[in-house]
Structures are given as C-alpha cells and as structure tokens.
Scaffold this motif. Sequence first.
Motif, PDB file in Angstrom:
ATOM      1  N   THR A   1      22.035  31.087  20.813  1.00 31.09           N
ATOM      2  CA  THR A   1      22.787  31.144  19.571  1.00 31.09           C
ATOM      3  C   THR A   1      24.189  31.666  19.829  1.00 31.09           C
TER       4      THR A   1
ATOM      5  N   HIS B   1      28.011  34.303  14.326  1.00 26.70           N
ATOM      6  CA  HIS B   1      28.452  33.594  13.118  1.00 26.70           C
ATOM      7  C   HIS B   1      29.486  34.427  12.374  1.00 26.70           C
TER       8      HIS B   1
ATOM      9  N   ARG C   1      24.009  31.983  14.804  1.00 27.35           N
ATOM     10  CA  ARG C   1      23.541  30.651  14.424  1.00 27.35           C
ATOM     11  C   ARG C   1      23.198  29.862  15.695  1.00 27.35           C
ATOM     12  N   GLU C   2      22.267  28.928  15.556  1.00 29.35           N
ATOM     13  CA  GLU C   2      21.935  28.059  16.687  1.00 29.35           C
ATOM     14  C   GLU C   2      23.178  27.299  17.129  1.00 29.35           C
ATOM     15  N   ARG C   3      23.416  27.270  18.436  1.00 29.14           N
ATOM     16  CA  ARG C   3      24.562  26.520  18.941  1.00 29.14           C
ATOM     17  C   ARG C   3      24.346  25.028  18.690  1.00 29.14           C
ATOM     18  N   PRO C   4      25.347  24.342  18.201  1.00 31.70           N
ATOM     19  CA  PRO C   4      25.190  22.898  17.975  1.00 31.70           C
ATOM     20  C   PRO C   4      24.971  22.155  19.286  1.00 31.70           C
TER      21      PRO C   4
ATOM     22  N   GLY D   1      25.484  18.875  19.611  1.00 31.25           N
ATOM     23  CA  GLY D   1      26.210  17.607  19.588  1.00 31.25           C
ATOM     24  C   GLY D   1      27.049  17.329  20.816  1.00 31.25           C
ATOM     25  N   ARG D   2      27.886  18.295  21.221  1.00 31.89           N
ATOM     26  CA  ARG D   2      28.780  18.037  22.354  1.00 31.89           C
ATOM     27  C   ARG D   2      28.000  17.814  23.633  1.00 31.89           C
TER      28      ARG D   2
ATOM     29  N   ASP E   1      22.984  10.669  21.865  1.00 29.91           N
ATOM     30  CA  ASP E   1      23.023  10.467  20.419  1.00 29.91           C
ATOM     31  C   ASP E   1      22.417   9.128  19.978  1.00 29.91           C
TER      32      ASP E   1
ATOM     33  N   ARG F   1      16.727  11.702  13.690  1.00 33.30           N
ATOM     34  CA  ARG F   1      17.155  12.831  12.878  1.00 33.30           C
ATOM     35  C   ARG F   1      16.434  12.850  11.537  1.00 33.30           C
TER      36      ARG F   1
ATOM     37  N   ARG G   1      19.602  16.667  11.107  1.00 35.64           N
ATOM     38  CA  ARG G   1      19.214  17.581  12.186  1.00 35.64           C
ATOM     39  C   ARG G   1      18.267  16.866  13.139  1.00 35.64           C
TER      40      ARG G   1
ATOM     41  N   ALA H   1      16.038  26.242  19.067  1.00 31.33           N
ATOM     42  CA  ALA H   1      16.912  25.295  18.366  1.00 31.33           C
ATOM     43  C   ALA H   1      16.106  24.521  17.329  1.00 31.33           C
TER      44      ALA H   1
END
Length: 470
Positions: free
Chosen positions: A169, A172, A356-359, A361-362, A368, A373, A378, A402
């Motif tokens: 995480t 935040h 917060r949970e790290r995203p 996406g990157r 992807d 989802r 999510r 996550a």
Amino acid sequence: MNTPAHQTPEALRDLVGIGIGPFNLSLAALADPLTDLDAVFYEQRPDFRWHPGLLIDGARVQVPFLADLVTLVDPASPWTFLNHLRARERLFPFYFAERFHIERAEYDAYCRWVAENLPALRFHHQVDAVRWNPERDFFEVDYTQLDADGEAEALGRTHTRNVVLGIGTEPHVPDPLRPLVEDPAVPVVHAADYLRHRDTLLAAGHVTVVGTGQSGAEVFLDLLRHRPAGRERLHWLGRTEALAPMEYSKLGLEHFTPDYTRYFHGLAEPVRDRLVAAQWQLHKGIDADTTAAIHDELYRRTLDGGWPDTTLTPGVHVRTAGRIAATQVELHLEHEQQKTRSRLTTDAVVLATGHRERPLGRLLAGLDPYMRRDSSERPRVDDRHRLVLDPCVTGNVYVQNAETHTHGVGTPDLGLAAWRSATVLNDLTGREPYPLPARTAFTTFGLEGGRPQIPSARHHRALTPLVDGI
C-alpha cells in the motif's frame, strides 16, 4: 548503464514475486524448502523495512506473535518468530516477558532477519513491466537493477510461468491536504514519515493530528508524552463519529479467518462493497490499550489542577486547507453531525489518514487486454487469489493485499499472511505442500445450502426452515 540483458534472459522460472513486504516475504519463506520450485522475488528498496516511520517506542503489533510469516501453517518452519528469538539468544527473555503482542519494532527486526537469510530475494531491483508472451506461453518481467544510490545500473528481463504481486500500500493524503504536503515550508507530513520529522514536530508551537485510527492515536500519544504539561498545544481530529475502540472480541476476530474470507468472496459484489465500508471498526478502530494510555496521560496532567491544553474532536472532516504567511496552516473544518464549520490555525500537521492499495495499472499495463474487471473497473480476483485473466493466458498472476474488494477486511491482516501464502503455493505446485484446515471459525457464516459452504469437521443438527410470516 550496462547493456540490457534482454538478449540473454534467465532460465524460465516457476514464480516471480514483485515487492518484498511482509506478505511476499511470507510466501518466500514458505517457498524456501520447496526445492522443486524455482522462485525469485524483486524489491526496489535496498533492504527490508516495515513502516519505519511508525516504529514508535512501545507501539505494538495488533495481532499475536503467532501471526508471524509462517507459524499458522507451518509451526516447524525455520522462519518462525520463535526461531528468530532462538537464533538471537532471546528466547528465555521473551518467555519471562510474557508478551503475546510484540512491539512493532520487534516484528520489523524479525522480518529483517528472515529477509537477510532467504536466498531468493533480490533487493535493489525495480520491476518496470509485466507482459504475457502468447507465442511462448510465459510472462516477461522487465526490471532495472539499481546501485547503492538508487540509480539505474543495468536492465534485465526474467521469464516466468507465474507472477505474484506484493507491492503493498501507499500513504493516502486526502485531496484538500495534498497541496500542503507538496510545499515543505510548514511541516505537513504523513504519519508514515512521523519518526523522520518527530523532532521538528515536537518543536512546533501547535500540532494537529488528522485521523482517529490507530496510527493517529499512537502519534497523538507520543506527542503528548513529550510535550510539557499545560503547554501541550495539541489538536486531534478525524472523521469517525467517535474515538472508537477496535472490535477485538474473540468472535469478532473470526472475521479474520479463512472461513469468513471464503464466505465474503462468495457474496455479490454490491454486498461486498457495503460490508467493507460498514466493517471499519474491525480494522480502523483504536486498540483499547492505546486509548487507555492516552486517557491515563491526560488524567495525570490534571493532578495539579487545570486541564491539559489538548482538543480531541471526532466527527470532523477537513473541507479545505491553506497556508498563512508561509509559517502556519489553516484548516477549514466541518462537523458531520452538527453541520457547523470552523477554522483551525496550526503550526504543523500529521496526516494519520491511512494507506491505500497501490494501483496496479502502470505495472500491469501490458496485461490490460487480458484482465477481467468488475462493474467498478477493479480487477476480478478468484478464490485462490489469482487475477481473472483471459483463458488464453495459461500462467497465473497472484495478488497479495490487493483484493479487499473481493476478499474482505482480512486482506491486509498479518494473521492471514501464512494461510494466503500457503493457498498460493498449494495452487501453484498442484499438490499440497501445506495442508490447510477445513474449518477455522466457530461462527458459521451464512445458512446451510448457501454458497460457499464452509467445511465442518463435525455434523450439526439440521436447521428447520422458518415459515414465511412467523
């Protein structure tokens, strides 16, 4: 920078772990004796550190020491907390100390001992991307090897059948306070960096702590203990409607069992979302010993008459904030129940506003097109902690911490670390190197016949269905 190693990739591995926090460290420790499993774990930091800014003297881990990296699935493992004490010749002192809940600094020291001795860990390795290679049926993991100063030294690529994400995480900061953190003129720091800025905060004329959870309570208590009586000048506020104790009854703690996790995963998505929000007191309240210590300290300061110069106000949120003449901060507050507003001027702010949970996406941009989802966009996660991917992807991506939206409030709990790691390894190996219990709670979550069923070691008397209207 050296020539990229892409032309000479390492041999195909069974598992690549990304991130080395407690959860992936647990997985690495349980994977260590599985000699037929080729695994490696990457972490960009130079070594293991667990919330270093919150290793406040006296602050304790909120789970018993048995909830270490391995004990709850393999108490005979060489990586238990008790074996750490034995290796450091501290087992007898611990025995006489009679501590069921250890200090946070001691848990950090234990994890560092494990991290320093496991051969599969690679620190100074920053993972840049994860891709699926459909022609060769494996994942490609690109990384940058860093030098002692954190600068890029070499590039590399690992091929693996499976990946496990344990990137953890991140602190935040609420939007109204974000500009203050970015401007260093007046100390506005997240609690995650508290110890690094502690001397500055203690020297400030007036300090405000925002956040009424466990971290906020620990920071407030530490500041209170080290500021002079009658001149404390401390303000503690947060959104919760009360300085609420954490739910720590024995049956309440069964929400942090594998039984409840399985039950929660089987619920409909809207129900899960409502439950996570409603169950905040299971994991965002304040430990009863901490609230008692705060009250004791405040009471002690009334012995000579008068009250300490402190203000404790729950039910308040920060609407906006700004700086005054570059030397102070002005917080614009609103009381949730009264619907009243006021302003608070302070010389320093500690944001105990959680993590917060790290995203993903990157890091997972290359996956992807394959990811499935939910209605809130999510990632979907199955009951074995795997991202739900397109069937053409034959490898697995497991996630650690996550999946609160699919597995509930136990997701970040240290007490479920070993069980989740064992679940991943059992699934990954296709056998059962770590047999897991069929039942872990006295509570039966849901009615018989509902899904999922919780296996029981005993037969129970069948329930008679109720007649409608009675």
